[in-house]
Design a protein around this motif. Sequence first.
Motif, PDB file in Angstrom:
ATOM      1  N   ARG A 219      24.546  41.424  40.138  1.00 46.60           N
ATOM      2  CA  ARG A 219      25.013  41.016  38.820  1.00 46.60           C
ATOM      3  C   ARG A 219      25.371  39.536  38.858  1.00 46.60           C
ATOM      4  NH1 ARG A 219      29.528  42.682  37.196  1.00 46.60           N
ATOM      5  NH2 ARG A 219      29.118  42.844  34.953  1.00 46.60           N
ATOM      6  N   TRP A 220      24.961  38.822  37.805  1.00 48.33           N
ATOM      7  CA  TRP A 220      25.118  37.368  37.827  1.00 48.33           C
ATOM      8  C   TRP A 220      26.584  36.950  37.871  1.00 48.33           C
ATOM      9  CZ3 TRP A 220      27.641  34.368  34.231  1.00 48.33           C
ATOM     10  CH2 TRP A 220      27.959  34.951  33.011  1.00 48.33           C
ATOM     11  N   LYS A 221      27.480  37.728  37.239  1.00 46.34           N
ATOM     12  CA  LYS A 221      28.898  37.380  37.273  1.00 46.34           C
ATOM     13  C   LYS A 221      29.456  37.462  38.698  1.00 46.34           C
ATOM     14  CE  LYS A 221      30.201  38.547  32.527  1.00 46.34           C
ATOM     15  NZ  LYS A 221      31.091  39.374  31.663  1.00 46.34           N
TER      16      LYS A 221
ATOM     17  N   LYS B  10      39.038  40.065  41.783  1.00 47.19           N
ATOM     18  CA  LYS B  10      38.115  40.999  41.129  1.00 47.19           C
ATOM     19  C   LYS B  10      36.984  41.420  42.062  1.00 47.19           C
ATOM     20  CE  LYS B  10      39.009  39.431  36.405  1.00 47.19           C
ATOM     21  NZ  LYS B  10      38.421  38.859  35.165  1.00 47.19           N
ATOM     22  N   LEU B  11      36.525  40.498  42.891  1.00 48.42           N
ATOM     23  CA  LEU B  11      35.464  40.841  43.846  1.00 48.42           C
ATOM     24  C   LEU B  11      35.955  41.861  44.871  1.00 48.42           C
ATOM     25  CD1 LEU B  11      33.802  37.367  44.604  1.00 48.42           C
ATOM     26  CD2 LEU B  11      32.787  39.294  43.377  1.00 48.42           C
TER      27      LEU B  11
ATOM     28  N   VAL C 131      27.979  34.481  40.743  1.00 47.86           N
ATOM     29  CA  VAL C 131      28.667  33.221  40.465  1.00 47.86           C
ATOM     30  C   VAL C 131      30.051  33.218  41.113  1.00 47.86           C
ATOM     31  CG1 VAL C 131      29.697  31.802  38.641  1.00 47.86           C
ATOM     32  CG2 VAL C 131      27.418  32.773  38.323  1.00 47.86           C
ATOM     33  N   ALA C 132      30.742  34.359  41.038  1.00 50.27           N
ATOM     34  CA  ALA C 132      32.086  34.464  41.607  1.00 50.27           C
ATOM     35  C   ALA C 132      32.074  34.263  43.120  1.00 50.27           C
ATOM     36  CB  ALA C 132      32.709  35.807  41.255  1.00 50.27           C
ATOM     37  N   ILE C 133      31.082  34.842  43.805  1.00 52.29           N
ATOM     38  CA  ILE C 133      31.052  34.707  45.265  1.00 52.29           C
ATOM     39  C   ILE C 133      30.644  33.289  45.661  1.00 52.29           C
ATOM     40  CG2 ILE C 133      28.656  35.475  45.553  1.00 52.29           C
ATOM     41  CD1 ILE C 133      31.632  36.224  47.887  1.00 52.29           C
ATOM     42  N   LEU C 134      29.818  32.629  44.840  1.00 50.67           N
ATOM     43  CA  LEU C 134      29.466  31.237  45.105  1.00 50.67           C
ATOM     44  C   LEU C 134      30.701  30.335  44.965  1.00 50.67           C
ATOM     45  CD1 LEU C 134      26.000  30.937  43.306  1.00 50.67           C
ATOM     46  CD2 LEU C 134      26.428  30.694  45.758  1.00 50.67           C
ATOM     47  N   ILE C 135      31.483  30.580  43.925  1.00 48.28           N
ATOM     48  CA  ILE C 135      32.712  29.799  43.723  1.00 48.28           C
ATOM     49  C   ILE C 135      33.693  30.049  44.864  1.00 48.28           C
ATOM     50  CG2 ILE C 135      34.750  29.521  42.242  1.00 48.28           C
ATOM     51  CD1 ILE C 135      32.947  30.126  39.853  1.00 48.28           C
ATOM     52  N   PHE C 136      33.807  31.318  45.271  1.00 45.45           N
ATOM     53  CA  PHE C 136      34.704  31.657  46.373  1.00 45.45           C
ATOM     54  C   PHE C 136      34.261  30.985  47.669  1.00 45.45           C
ATOM     55  CE2 PHE C 136      35.491  34.615  49.997  1.00 45.45           C
ATOM     56  CZ  PHE C 136      36.861  34.423  50.088  1.00 45.45           C
ATOM     57  N   GLY C 137      32.951  30.999  47.940  1.00 47.61           N
ATOM     58  CA  GLY C 137      32.440  30.425  49.180  1.00 47.61           C
ATOM     59  C   GLY C 137      32.685  28.934  49.285  1.00 47.61           C
TER      60      GLY C 137
END
Length: 266
Positions: free
Chosen positions: A33-35, A143-144, A38-44
């Motif tokens: 899922r794109w959300k 949330k992740l 994006v969330a895991i990219l921001i976290f990384g």
Amino acid sequence: WLVEIRLLVSGMVLLLYSVLKYGWKTTCSIWMRWKDAVAILIFGIGGMLSVQLTFYLAIHHGNAATATLLQYTAPVLVLIYTLLRNVKLPRLVDGLSILFALLGTALLVTGGDVDQIAISSEALFWGLLSAVALAFYTLQPVKLLAKFASPIVVGWGMMIAAVAFSYSQSPWTFSLSLFSDLYLFLGLVFVILFGTLLGFTFFLTSLRYLFPYEASILSCFEPLTAVLIGVVWMNLSFSLWDWLGSVLIILAVMLISWKKEEQKKK
């Protein structure tokens, strides 16, 4: 390079563990899922990379003990953010936590003398920035973590951070003296194995037997251990004011942990 290789190797091992335990499909489902992607990219990049890099820069410009203590003010930043977001006035415990953290940091920075700074401005800057990064690291992936297992989130976060940072220094570009110097090589292995993999695994495993409150209290030994090892083993000079500042920061985190447990009971 040290930050990158630490993240890369640890991320690979955690993802391998995730594949063996949860399966390849579950491990990669975070990208479906794109959300979530994006969330895991921001976290990384914004969480994992920033918290690792700023912490090591704080050590580079100062020392491990001071860097750990400054970074350990992150729970207080999380508390302040939560109060502001929920538009709530701080309770007595909140106020004491914030006060202890501020006083402890001030004592560390000044050494009890308000007319001078006991540590370099670079160490102070990167130490406080590492606290901000750790606060973001704690809040952003909530949330992740509710949807995916911790090894999956942290493993992918480490891999993303390592790849994103490779523009600065390729992980495969290093001096061969790394292998010819036994102490240097063992130091690298220690940072990867004990400083990342085992530390993370032990903390996760402890949550199977302890309440989060108890685990948080026990984690207060981290900055205390850093100070003791720095003074005894690395001959760092810690004055009475430095010790007092350290105790105040640890008390601030313990008060926050105690407050969270009381709220859960209610």
